[in-house]
Design a protein around this motif. Structure first.
Motif, PDB file in Angstrom:
ATOM      1  N   PHE A   1       0.900  -1.233  -0.338  1.00  0.00           N
ATOM      2  CA  PHE A   1       0.031   0.010   0.106  1.00  0.00           C
ATOM      3  C   PHE A   1       0.887   1.157   0.159  1.00  0.00           C
ATOM      4  CE2 PHE A   1      -3.165   2.769   2.233  1.00  0.00           C
ATOM      5  CZ  PHE A   1      -4.099   2.792   1.379  1.00  0.00           C
TER       6      PHE A   1
ATOM      7  N   PHE B   1       1.653   4.474  -2.676  1.00  0.00           N
ATOM      8  CA  PHE B   1       1.559   6.046  -2.281  1.00  0.00           C
ATOM      9  C   PHE B   1       3.001   6.729  -2.672  1.00  0.00           C
ATOM     10  CE2 PHE B   1      -2.343   5.357   0.030  1.00  0.00           C
ATOM     11  CZ  PHE B   1      -3.029   6.402  -0.322  1.00  0.00           C
TER      12      PHE B   1
ATOM     13  N   LEU C   1       3.163   7.479  -6.191  1.00  0.00           N
ATOM     14  CA  LEU C   1       2.378   8.438  -6.500  1.00  0.00           C
ATOM     15  C   LEU C   1       3.043   9.695  -6.315  1.00  0.00           C
ATOM     16  CD1 LEU C   1      -0.636   8.506  -7.726  1.00  0.00           C
ATOM     17  CD2 LEU C   1      -1.383   8.616  -5.514  1.00  0.00           C
ATOM     18  N   LEU C   2       3.622   9.699  -5.195  1.00  0.00           N
ATOM     19  CA  LEU C   2       4.249  11.110  -4.659  1.00  0.00           C
ATOM     20  C   LEU C   2       5.639  11.458  -5.346  1.00  0.00           C
ATOM     21  CD1 LEU C   2       3.055  11.098  -0.968  1.00  0.00           C
ATOM     22  CD2 LEU C   2       2.364  12.372  -2.748  1.00  0.00           C
TER      23      LEU C   2
ATOM     24  N   GLN D   1       6.944   9.568  -8.220  1.00  0.00           N
ATOM     25  CA  GLN D   1       7.445   9.377  -9.459  1.00  0.00           C
ATOM     26  C   GLN D   1       6.769  10.514 -10.188  1.00  0.00           C
ATOM     27  OE1 GLN D   1       9.429   7.388 -10.912  1.00  0.00           O
ATOM     28  NE2 GLN D   1       9.902   6.071  -9.073  1.00  0.00           N
TER      29      GLN D   1
ATOM     30  N   LEU E   1       3.656  10.229 -15.931  1.00  0.00           N
ATOM     31  CA  LEU E   1       2.276  10.128 -15.691  1.00  0.00           C
ATOM     32  C   LEU E   1       1.894   8.515 -15.723  1.00  0.00           C
ATOM     33  CD1 LEU E   1       0.838  12.401 -18.761  1.00  0.00           C
ATOM     34  CD2 LEU E   1       0.358  12.572 -16.055  1.00  0.00           C
TER      35      LEU E   1
ATOM     36  N   LYS F   1       2.700   6.949 -12.363  1.00  0.00           N
ATOM     37  CA  LYS F   1       1.603   7.497 -11.530  1.00  0.00           C
ATOM     38  C   LYS F   1       0.421   6.475 -11.757  1.00  0.00           C
ATOM     39  CE  LYS F   1       2.579  12.441 -10.519  1.00  0.00           C
ATOM     40  NZ  LYS F   1       3.218  12.266  -9.263  1.00  0.00           N
ATOM     41  N   VAL F   2       0.051   6.124 -12.924  1.00  0.00           N
ATOM     42  CA  VAL F   2      -0.841   5.003 -12.972  1.00  0.00           C
ATOM     43  C   VAL F   2      -0.883   3.904 -12.451  1.00  0.00           C
ATOM     44  CG1 VAL F   2      -2.240   4.194 -14.848  1.00  0.00           C
ATOM     45  CG2 VAL F   2      -1.708   6.511 -15.383  1.00  0.00           C
TER      46      VAL F   2
ATOM     47  N   LEU G   1      -1.354   4.000  -8.695  1.00  0.00           N
ATOM     48  CA  LEU G   1      -2.716   3.833  -8.421  1.00  0.00           C
ATOM     49  C   LEU G   1      -2.996   2.350  -8.619  1.00  0.00           C
ATOM     50  CD1 LEU G   1      -4.256   6.754 -10.354  1.00  0.00           C
ATOM     51  CD2 LEU G   1      -4.090   6.617  -8.013  1.00  0.00           C
TER      52      LEU G   1
ATOM     53  N   ILE H   1      -2.018   0.565  -5.483  1.00  0.00           N
ATOM     54  CA  ILE H   1      -2.670   1.101  -4.382  1.00  0.00           C
ATOM     55  C   ILE H   1      -3.944  -0.048  -4.254  1.00  0.00           C
ATOM     56  CG2 ILE H   1      -4.265   2.830  -3.138  1.00  0.00           C
ATOM     57  CD1 ILE H   1      -2.051   4.679  -4.269  1.00  0.00           C
TER      58      ILE H   1
ATOM     59  N   LEU I   1      -5.617  -2.908  -1.570  1.00  0.00           N
ATOM     60  CA  LEU I   1      -6.739  -3.097  -1.031  1.00  0.00           C
ATOM     61  C   LEU I   1      -7.544  -4.433  -1.201  1.00  0.00           C
ATOM     62  CD1 LEU I   1      -7.707   0.824  -1.548  1.00  0.00           C
ATOM     63  CD2 LEU I   1      -7.656  -0.572   0.799  1.00  0.00           C
TER      64      LEU I   1
ATOM     65  N   CYS J   1     -11.132  -0.182 -15.007  1.00  0.00           N
ATOM     66  CA  CYS J   1     -11.689   0.850 -15.610  1.00  0.00           C
ATOM     67  C   CYS J   1     -10.858   2.051 -15.584  1.00  0.00           C
ATOM     68  CB  CYS J   1     -13.015   1.253 -15.153  1.00  0.00           C
ATOM     69  SG  CYS J   1     -14.278  -0.164 -15.826  1.00  0.00           S
ATOM     70  N   ILE J   2     -10.438   2.381 -14.262  1.00  0.00           N
ATOM     71  CA  ILE J   2      -9.676   3.662 -13.699  1.00  0.00           C
ATOM     72  C   ILE J   2      -8.256   3.655 -14.643  1.00  0.00           C
ATOM     73  CG2 ILE J   2      -8.563   4.855 -11.930  1.00  0.00           C
ATOM     74  CD1 ILE J   2     -10.956   4.108 -10.335  1.00  0.00           C
TER      75      ILE J   2
ATOM     76  N   ALA K   1      -7.038   6.505 -16.978  1.00  0.00           N
ATOM     77  CA  ALA K   1      -6.032   7.090 -16.877  1.00  0.00           C
ATOM     78  C   ALA K   1      -5.003   7.161 -18.003  1.00  0.00           C
ATOM     79  CB  ALA K   1      -5.469   6.636 -15.515  1.00  0.00           C
TER      80      ALA K   1
ATOM     81  N   LEU L   1     -15.951   8.120 -12.984  1.00  0.00           N
ATOM     82  CA  LEU L   1     -15.382   7.804 -14.525  1.00  0.00           C
ATOM     83  C   LEU L   1     -15.917   8.847 -15.494  1.00  0.00           C
ATOM     84  CD1 LEU L   1     -14.990   4.281 -13.973  1.00  0.00           C
ATOM     85  CD2 LEU L   1     -13.143   5.631 -14.416  1.00  0.00           C
TER      86      LEU L   1
ATOM     87  N   LEU M   1      -8.425  12.598 -11.625  1.00  0.00           N
ATOM     88  CA  LEU M   1      -8.828  11.255 -11.296  1.00  0.00           C
ATOM     89  C   LEU M   1      -7.601  10.662 -10.535  1.00  0.00           C
ATOM     90  CD1 LEU M   1      -8.793   8.692 -14.184  1.00  0.00           C
ATOM     91  CD2 LEU M   1      -6.880   8.329 -12.673  1.00  0.00           C
TER      92      LEU M   1
ATOM     93  N   GLU N   1       1.103  15.898  -6.834  1.00  0.00           N
ATOM     94  CA  GLU N   1       1.568  15.410  -5.337  1.00  0.00           C
ATOM     95  C   GLU N   1       1.186  16.324  -4.269  1.00  0.00           C
ATOM     96  OE1 GLU N   1       3.598  16.531  -8.034  1.00  0.00           O
ATOM     97  OE2 GLU N   1       4.365  14.429  -8.921  1.00  0.00           O
TER      98      GLU N   1
END
Lengths: 115, 543
Positions: free
Chosen positions: A10, A14, A17-18, A20, A23, A26-27, A30, A33, A37, A80-81, A85, B136, B158, B521
């Protein structure tokens, strides 16, 4: 122990995400993460028993089927996300010629100054 | 019957998708209008029974906790009707503008279905699914015109939204582990009469933070101004007017389900802070749409403050006022976005200072804008005044109430600032085309709604309280002497503040403040800090 492992995954998400700036990375973060979960929920469900929740006579020691059903949905949502993205990242790459978020932010504020 | 409310827009969306594939340019419009109309009819039909008893349906015949329950009560049926009617008008506007095809209809209807589903859901996981359907489609709608900056706003939204929803899921995980149930009614039963455990507090904090990124209250609001400001005009109206309200209804239910967690104390602080922060940032904007977007944040602060009164003595009138303000905000904010949208597409300019004297060129648009501006500023005889008066009657005792008065003053000032677009002598080139007649019906209808509610404050407020079954002990004299004096003072001070804000020295100062913008960020960090902060407040206050 296993819960600690999920916690680490997890946090790795994060951190990605913070720290890197890319784009695509970052995907990926996500997505990590989301996976953490899903694993956490499945882990919770597995405490209830040891066998797959396919009900037959004599089979009582099953895991919690509800969390499995929920996580199936969560996985679909996560896909989907990720897909969307990536589409947005590609669109951004096509208009700015880079996938670096700092660079894109700099280009956006430059455009704003010009107006 | 009530699953039709979600299904009909989805069927419409499917037809729109077929229209996209077959390149039929009008089929999708017909499908959209037809599905929204029939859905409105269904909603009207079930309203009476929903108000008296509440209607619930187990989807597919599977009873909870295995199946999914959809429930319609008085409050939700009002929400559903408002969403359908305003969505229809926004869609009309989009089609009249002409640059939105079947692809847009598809995503638009999916968003509507997401909102309705969210309002009808009663279990936390189902809410998550509808939140994601809604988000979405929101990301897609923001990026619809493929303007690079809007695409980046969509991407940032997003990322923040997904982080928020991860926190939400984490909260759901802890709650499920603690209580073994997901339905909010069952959670309310499970937690009744007990002091909440630390796990319960953290779970609620995570859920509140997750919904916070959807409904945009401080400090989770950072994505909103950029996303709502850069989106195409009808999309801004849909997002600001309707989408955040669907999230607020969910929040309202969750707050009601966990009375032991000190959420109301948190909102008593966050509400006024959100309101005043939003309006201060709105005041310094020069971009018309971003100014409106910051006002959405600020108005959400009012609604949140009303929620803070839940469970206290004067609760009825504040809660009813806050819920009624959601309806009113849906009307006037979509009206404002649509009128300003017409201005922007006719002139091609977004900055307030670039435009002046448009009132003579587009008198009807200007008139509708004035209705919207008067409503949001709380001028008597317009709808915003009704709910704001109810809200302040119920929240006067709060320590931070003065912040709400400052917000009212700031709202007046910033809308006087925005109205310079229509006032004064025309500085723009004469080449502006006349506004096409087909653009008028949506804005005129919404403006008429604003005035109708404002003209009969006592009656509409009473009707709203009856439909939502919230009894208001106090009766409010909407046109009493004290209320009039207060309003006059707010308007006068607002005008003075406007003169100060537009002073050249100050505007150079704020230009620097405006440029400071947050990247991805810092926004993620803000959401995480926000979650930690909320959790800490809960821990401290629950002792």
């Amino acid at each position: 122990m296993d819960r600690l492992l999920v916690g680490i995954v997890f946090l790795v998400g994060f951190a990605g995400l913070l720290f890197q700036r890319d784009l695509i990375k970052k995907v990926i973060a996500l997505s990590i993460i989301n996976s953490a979960l899903v694993t956490l929920f499945i882990l919770l469900g597995s405490r209830a028993g040891s066998e797959a929740p396919i009900l037959r006579e004599g089979r009582l020691d099953i895991v919690d089927p509800l969390v499995q059903a929920l996580m199936l949905t969560a996985i679909v949502v996560g896909i989907c996300i990720t897909a969307l993205a990536l589409v947005l990242s590609y669109a951004l790459y096509r208009s700015y010629g880079t996938t670096d978020t700092r660079e894109i932010e700099r280009l956006i504020s430059e455009q704003e100054e010009q107006q | 019957m009530i699953s039709l409310l979600v299904l009909l827009p989805l069927i419409g969306a499917a037809i729109a998708l077929i229209a996209e594939i077959l390149r039929l340019r009008t089929l999708d419009a017909v499908a959209t209008v037809a599905s929204l109309f029939t859905a409105t009819a269904v909603a009207l039909r079930v309203t009476v029974s929903a108000v008296t008893a509440g209607v619930a349906v187990a989807v597919g015949g599977w009873i909870p906790p295995v199946g999914i329950e959809l429930r319609l009560d008085g409050l939700t049926s009002i929400g559903v009707l408002v969403v359908f009617i305003i969505a229809l008008l926004i869609y009309w506007y989009a089609r009249a503008e002409g640059s939105y095809g079947p692809h847009f209809s598809f995503v638009f209807l999916t968003a509507v279905a997401g909102m309705i589903g969210l309002m009808l859901s009663t279990d936390l996981f189902n809410m998550f699914v509808f939140f994601e359907i809604l988000s979405l489609s929101a990301y897609l709608l923001i990026a619809y015109k493929r303007k690079p900056r809007a695409v980046y706003a969509g991407f940032r939204y997003l990322v923040i939204g997904t982080v928020g929803m991860s926190l939400y899921l984490l909260g759901v995980f802890v709650l499920y582990r603690e209580t073994g149930v997901l339905s909010i009614h069952a959670i309310a039963d499970a937690g009744a009469g007990e002091a909440p455990s630390p796990e319960m507090l953290i779970a609620t904090a995570a859920i509140i933070a997750g919904i916070g990124t959807r409904v945009a209250f401080f400090p989770f609001h950072i994505w909103l101004p950029e996303a709502h400001g850069e989106a195409p005009h009808p999309v801004s109206a849909l997002l600001s007017g309707l989408m955040i309200k669907a999230g607020f209804l969910t929040l309202f239910r969750i707050v009601n389900a966990v009375p032991a967690v000190p959420i109301t104390m948190l909102f008593e602080i966050l509400g006024p802070v959100t309101a005043v922060a939003g309006v201060m940032l709105a005041l310094v904007q020069t971009d018309m749409k971003r100014l409106l977007a910051f006002h959405s944040v600020s108005q959400m602060g009012y609604i949140l403050t009303g929620f803070a009164a839940l469970g206290s003595v004067g609760a009825g009138v504040a809660v009813a006022g806050s819920l009624f303000h959601m309806v009113n905000h849906a009307l006037f904010k979509s009206l404002l976005f649509l009128t300003i949208g017409i201005v922007i597409s006719q002139t091609g300019k977004r900055r307030i200072t670039d435009l002046a004297g448009l009132g003579l060129r587009m008198p009807l648009v200007a008139a509708c804008f004035v209705v919207g501006a008067a409503s949001i500023s709380g001028v008597p005889l317009f709808n915003g005044y009704v709910s704001k008066t109810m809200l302040s009657a119920g929240t006067k005792e709060f320590a931070l109430y003065p912040l709400l008065t400052i917000t009212s003053i700031g709202t007046v000032a910033s809308f006087i600032k925005l109205s310079t677009v229509f006032r004064g002598r025309s500085r723009t080139a004469p080449g502006i085309e006349r506004v096409a007649r087909r653009m008028y019906p949506p804005i005129v209808t919404i403006a008429a709604g604003c005035v109708a509610i404002g003209l009969f404050p006592g009656q509409t407020a009473a009707l709203f309280s009856r439909l939502t079954n919230i009894s208001t002990i106090q009766t409010i004299d909407f046109f009493g002497g004290q209320a009039m004096v207060d309003t006059a003072i707010v308007l006068a001070v607002g005008f003075m503040l406007y003169r100060v804000v537009t002073h050249p020295v100050l505007s150079r100062l704020v230009a620097a403040a405006r440029r400071a913008r947050l990247g991805i960020e810092p926004s993620v960090v803000a959401v995480l800090y926000g979650f930690a902060g909320v959790a800490m407040v809960f821990m401290l206050m629950a002792r």
